[in-house]
Design a protein around this motif. Structure first.
Motif: not given
Length: 295
Positions: A123-127, A220-221, A223
């Motif tokens: 999905g678009v959410s960052g890890q 950064y996340q 993504s």
């Protein structure tokens, strides 16, 4: 103390430091692009997706296999570099003798497929990727508190960029690479396997993008979209430095990071476009770029 912009010197120096850190990623990514274009004449539009792939491979190694950041710095460039070798061997090699636009379209298509795959998976959410224990904390630079990890990124990128420049410009291997792109038949006559050399060069350029991705993961996340905007900026950096100029890509990467940081002090609204404004000015004055050679 105030400078010519009417801002405290601490603010100015802080933005310069932040600009250098952003410039570290610009320099490493543009260096990989410059190597691939300068030595292979391929406009690699998949570079941003490979940068994202490097970040995700590092994240998966940590979360699924328990392989920490330090081992990921070694393993990820190798894994993604092998993927780049496969790309070059079975896809890109077929386009060396046609117009550059075909290579651009192919690599753009590859980038879209990689991005779509990870969007479907995550999905678009960052890890989140945690900063390694050894590099946690901050440094007091008097004008700002600099996270130790970001300082590490700056130092490591300078070492990587400097070593790569030296390897290509000052060693026998680098001379073989340059000769293989200019006169492959002559180099082949001396017993050097030019196709293998070219394949490994492409893999090395991809590995640099993957290494930048691993180093960016704690900043950064992680993504699927993290490379989309960045690759446009990096292409602008390469154009400013001079297409194919290794040293130009490095200098422009760090320099434009500083310009971007200072713009946030003077006119924050323009910080997102200042690099493209510089690119337009450079192209008007010197179309081949600051360090490029006119064709």
């Amino acid at each position: 103390m105030f400078d010519i912009f009417g801002m405290p010197i601490q603010v100015i120096m802080g933005q310069v430091a932040i600009g250098l850190i952003n410039g570290s990623f610009y320099a490493m990514l543009s260096l990989g692009l410059a190597i691939i274009f300068g030595l292979l004449n391929i406009i690699n539009f998949s570079h941003g997706a490979l940068y994202m792939l490097g970040a995700f491979v590092g994240w998966m190694l940590l979360n699924y296999l328990g392989i920490n950041y330090w081992f990921a710095l070694i393993l990820v460039p190798i894994i993604v570099g092998i993927f780049g070798v496969i790309m070059e061997r079975f896809l890109i090699r077929k386009l060396y003798h046609v117009d550059h636009i075909y290579g651009l379209l192919l690599t753009f298509g590859i980038a879209l497929m990689i991005q779509a795959l990870f969007l479907n998976l995550f999905g678009v959410s960052g890890q989140l990727y945690e900063v390694p224990e050894l590099l946690k904390g901050t440094l007091n630079l008097t004008f700002m508190y600099l996270p130790i990890y970001r300082g590490w990124v700056l130092v490591a990128s300078v070492i990587v960029c400097g070593s790569t420049w030296y390897l290509i410009e000052r060693t026998k291997l680098g001379s073989y690479l340059r000769a293989a792109t200019e006169n492959p038949q002559l180099v082949q006559a001396f017993g050097i396997r030019v196709p293998t050399l070219i394949t490994l060069t492409y893999g090395a350029g991809v590995a640099l993008a993957a290494l930048a991705g691993v180093m960016a993961a704690p900043v950064y996340q992680v993504s699927p979209l993290m490379g989309v905007d960045l690759v446009i900026i990096v292409f602008a950096v390469v154009v400013i430095g001079g297409m194919g100029s290794i040293g130009g890509a490095i200098i422009a990467g760090f320099g434009l990071g500083i310009v971007e940081g200072l713009t946030r002090v003077v006119y924050p609204e323009a910080s997102s476009v200042v690099i493209f404004v510089v690119m337009v000015i450079v192209l008007l004055v010197k179309p081949s770029g600051l360090f490029g050679k006119a064709v």
